[in-house]
Design a protein around this motif. Structure first.
Motif, PDB file in Angstrom:
ATOM      1  N   PHE A   1     -34.468  27.770 -32.601  1.00 47.49           N
ATOM      2  CA  PHE A   1     -33.126  26.422 -32.007  1.00 47.49           C
ATOM      3  C   PHE A   1     -32.126  27.210 -31.521  1.00 47.49           C
ATOM      4  N   ILE A   2     -31.282  27.135 -32.640  1.00 53.91           N
ATOM      5  CA  ILE A   2     -30.003  27.549 -33.120  1.00 53.91           C
ATOM      6  C   ILE A   2     -29.589  28.886 -32.352  1.00 53.91           C
ATOM      7  N   SER A   3     -30.150  29.785 -32.639  1.00 55.50           N
ATOM      8  CA  SER A   3     -30.472  31.109 -31.596  1.00 55.50           C
ATOM      9  C   SER A   3     -30.250  30.873 -30.286  1.00 55.50           C
ATOM     10  N   TYR A   4     -31.386  29.916 -29.454  1.00 56.27           N
ATOM     11  CA  TYR A   4     -31.612  30.008 -28.602  1.00 56.27           C
ATOM     12  C   TYR A   4     -30.433  29.295 -27.739  1.00 56.27           C
ATOM     13  N   VAL A   5     -29.992  28.300 -28.475  1.00 54.82           N
ATOM     14  CA  VAL A   5     -28.744  27.687 -28.314  1.00 54.82           C
ATOM     15  C   VAL A   5     -27.292  28.343 -28.360  1.00 54.82           C
ATOM     16  N   LEU A   6     -27.501  29.686 -29.094  1.00 54.68           N
ATOM     17  CA  LEU A   6     -26.093  30.491 -28.863  1.00 54.68           C
ATOM     18  C   LEU A   6     -26.790  31.735 -27.946  1.00 54.68           C
ATOM     19  N   ILE A   7     -27.552  32.149 -27.747  1.00 50.44           N
ATOM     20  CA  ILE A   7     -28.359  33.090 -26.832  1.00 50.44           C
ATOM     21  C   ILE A   7     -27.717  31.354 -24.878  1.00 50.44           C
ATOM     22  N   LEU A   8     -27.730  30.992 -24.965  1.00 48.58           N
ATOM     23  CA  LEU A   8     -27.653  30.218 -23.509  1.00 48.58           C
ATOM     24  C   LEU A   8     -26.332  30.726 -22.977  1.00 48.58           C
ATOM     25  N   SER A   9     -25.179  29.457 -24.323  1.00 51.03           N
ATOM     26  CA  SER A   9     -24.364  29.858 -24.226  1.00 51.03           C
ATOM     27  C   SER A   9     -23.539  31.411 -23.853  1.00 51.03           C
ATOM     28  N   SER A  10     -24.273  32.756 -24.276  1.00 55.91           N
ATOM     29  CA  SER A  10     -23.751  34.079 -23.953  1.00 55.91           C
ATOM     30  C   SER A  10     -24.190  34.248 -22.649  1.00 55.91           C
ATOM     31  N   LEU A  11     -25.144  33.861 -22.519  1.00 54.44           N
ATOM     32  CA  LEU A  11     -25.391  33.720 -21.150  1.00 54.44           C
ATOM     33  C   LEU A  11     -24.658  33.552 -19.680  1.00 54.44           C
ATOM     34  N   LEU A  12     -24.120  31.809 -19.807  1.00 57.77           N
ATOM     35  CA  LEU A  12     -23.702  31.255 -19.363  1.00 57.77           C
ATOM     36  C   LEU A  12     -22.646  32.076 -19.328  1.00 57.77           C
ATOM     37  N   HIS A  13     -21.875  32.972 -20.084  1.00 49.67           N
ATOM     38  CA  HIS A  13     -20.840  33.670 -19.588  1.00 49.67           C
ATOM     39  C   HIS A  13     -20.816  34.827 -19.169  1.00 49.67           C
ATOM     40  N   ILE A  14     -22.270  35.680 -18.656  1.00 54.24           N
ATOM     41  CA  ILE A  14     -22.186  36.680 -18.374  1.00 54.24           C
ATOM     42  C   ILE A  14     -21.928  36.112 -16.049  1.00 54.24           C
ATOM     43  N   SER A  15     -21.381  36.576 -15.622  1.00 55.34           N
ATOM     44  CA  SER A  15     -20.743  36.577 -14.823  1.00 55.34           C
ATOM     45  C   SER A  15     -22.356  37.103 -13.852  1.00 55.34           C
ATOM     46  N   SER A  16     -23.328  38.164 -14.132  1.00 51.58           N
ATOM     47  CA  SER A  16     -24.507  38.812 -13.089  1.00 51.58           C
ATOM     48  C   SER A  16     -25.077  37.869 -13.489  1.00 51.58           C
ATOM     49  N   THR A  17     -25.493  37.337 -11.856  1.00 50.70           N
ATOM     50  CA  THR A  17     -26.438  37.103 -12.222  1.00 50.70           C
ATOM     51  C   THR A  17     -28.616  37.830 -12.419  1.00 50.70           C
ATOM     52  N   GLU A  18     -28.002  39.024 -12.547  1.00 54.18           N
ATOM     53  CA  GLU A  18     -28.761  39.965 -12.431  1.00 54.18           C
ATOM     54  C   GLU A  18     -28.729  40.142 -13.845  1.00 54.18           C
ATOM     55  N   GLY A  19     -27.746  40.448 -14.807  1.00 54.99           N
ATOM     56  CA  GLY A  19     -27.650  40.535 -15.842  1.00 54.99           C
ATOM     57  C   GLY A  19     -28.244  39.753 -16.565  1.00 54.99           C
ATOM     58  N   SER A  20     -27.603  38.134 -16.521  1.00 56.18           N
ATOM     59  CA  SER A  20     -28.145  36.898 -16.977  1.00 56.18           C
ATOM     60  C   SER A  20     -29.795  36.688 -17.329  1.00 56.18           C
ATOM     61  N   SER A  21     -30.307  36.834 -15.910  1.00 57.46           N
ATOM     62  CA  SER A  21     -31.771  37.085 -15.667  1.00 57.46           C
ATOM     63  C   SER A  21     -32.689  37.577 -16.528  1.00 57.46           C
ATOM     64  N   LYS A  22     -32.574  38.893 -16.393  1.00 55.82           N
ATOM     65  CA  LYS A  22     -32.600  40.374 -16.834  1.00 55.82           C
ATOM     66  C   LYS A  22     -32.445  40.308 -18.515  1.00 55.82           C
ATOM     67  N   ALA A  23     -31.385  39.508 -19.092  1.00 55.24           N
ATOM     68  CA  ALA A  23     -31.355  39.304 -20.569  1.00 55.24           C
ATOM     69  C   ALA A  23     -32.252  38.290 -21.307  1.00 55.24           C
ATOM     70  N   PHE A  24     -32.318  36.890 -20.558  1.00 50.04           N
ATOM     71  CA  PHE A  24     -33.308  36.093 -20.635  1.00 50.04           C
ATOM     72  C   PHE A  24     -35.014  36.535 -19.844  1.00 50.04           C
ATOM     73  N   SER A  25     -35.004  37.461 -19.246  1.00 48.80           N
ATOM     74  CA  SER A  25     -36.541  37.689 -19.020  1.00 48.80           C
ATOM     75  C   SER A  25     -36.885  37.998 -20.323  1.00 48.80           C
ATOM     76  N   THR A  26     -36.481  39.143 -21.440  1.00 47.24           N
ATOM     77  CA  THR A  26     -37.092  39.932 -22.773  1.00 47.24           C
ATOM     78  C   THR A  26     -37.200  38.174 -23.435  1.00 47.24           C
ATOM     79  N   CYS A  27     -36.362  36.972 -23.059  1.00 47.56           N
ATOM     80  CA  CYS A  27     -36.902  35.926 -24.218  1.00 47.56           C
ATOM     81  C   CYS A  27     -38.036  35.010 -24.061  1.00 47.56           C
TER      82      CYS A  27
END
Length: 309
Positions: free
Chosen positions: A213-239
């Motif tokens: 839970f803590i890992s994915y909260v930090l991951i989600l927080s990090s993804l929200l700061h990624i300006s590129s939608t493509e980059g955010s989508s690619k990063a989350f797809s690995t999870c």
């Protein structure tokens, strides 16, 4: 081996159903499930072992997850298949061995899943330090920690069950030797026994779930700061594959063990047990194969080499 002060030398597994007409169809159904589990997990183990670009921390843990799922399913399914077509008896020694292996693999898998969540956190939130943070030494320590917790938990559960008395009734209301049915069968099981089991299971499930839970909260927080939608989508797809596996495994396990027996009778508990002992190990390699681009590419290349050779 026998329980302390026990007159029971073997148990009779009640199984999934008492209806004779359903036994043969269920035998072939679960035989099919087991074959898919074996082929899927051993196939993924072989693919990761043969493909050099999959020799990364993420796939190191996935390799061990598939190994655990294969062993986990093999601990439970063959005996259940035998109970459909032949004797349902299991010796006390065999029962305790199955209980130990079951606890070992299920606890180890929960901590492997938490290690995989930590790996994804480092890869997404600290990519520049990934190779240092997830070094081979760290990965090995995490793996040894997962197996160590599995061994400790299995010893605790099996030891506590062996100290119970089983006086006369040896009809086990389950398709395998599990903790709660054995507690119900014991003639000296008490509230304290159930409380100890609840606490140990809460630790073995709770610690990995908090880590995930803590890992994915930090991951989600990090993804929200990624300006590129493509980059955010690619990063989350690995999870995404990991999230699905975690939800299936911990959801069914918590539903079985973290509720009082009065809320979840053993008859319904067998269905939950069936899900995370048979279905989840079968689905895990399929989820990672169908939703993971690297695995699909590696599979195509491996099959192409075999065909052209």
């Amino acid at each position: 081996m026998a329980a302390k002060n026990s007159s029971v030398t073997e148990f009779i597994l009640k199984g999934l159903t008492d209806q004779l007409g359903l036994r043969i169809p269920l035998f072939f159904l679960f035989l099919g499930f087991y074959m898919v589990t074996v082929v899927g997990n051993l196939g993924l183990i072989t693919l990761i072992g043969l493909t050099s670009h999959l020799h990364t921390p993420m796939y190191f843990f996935l390799f061990n997850l598939s190994l655990i799922d294969f062993c986990f399913s093999t601990t439970i399914t063959p005996k259940m298949l035998m109970s459909f077509v032949s004797r349902k008896n299991i010796s006390f020694t065999g029962c305790m061995t199955q209980l130990f292996l079951f606890c070992f693999f299920v606890i180890s898998e929960s901590f492997i899943l938490s290690a995989m969540a930590y790996d994804r956190y480092v890869a997404i939130c600290n990519p520049l330090l990934y190779t240092v943070t997830m070094s081979p030494q760290v990965c090995l320590l995490l793996l040894l920690g997962a197996y160590g917790m599995g061994f400790a938990g299995a010893m605790a559960h099996t030891g506590s069950i062996m100290n119970l008395n089983f006086c006369a009734d040896n009809l086990l209301n389950h398709f395998m030797c599990d903790i709660l049915p054995l507690l119900e069968l014991s003639c000296n099981s008490s509230y304290m026994n159930e409380l100890v089991v609840f606490i140990v299971v809460a630790v073995d499930i709770g610690m990995p779930m908090v880590t995930i839970f803590i890992s994915y909260v930090l991951i989600l927080s990090s993804l929200l700061h990624i300006s590129s939608t493509e980059g955010s989508s690619k990063a989350f797809s690995t999870c995404s594959s990991h999230i699905i596996v975690v939800s299936l495994f911990f959801g069914s396990g918590a539903f079985m063990y973290l509720k009082p027996p009065s809320i979840l009778p053993l008859e319904q508990g067998k269905v939950s047990s069936l899900f995370y002992t048979i279905i989840v190990p079968m689905l895990n390699p399929l989820i990672y194969s169908l939703r993971n681009k690297d695995v699909k590419v590696a599979l195509r290349r491996t099959l192409s080499r075999k065909v052209f050779s």
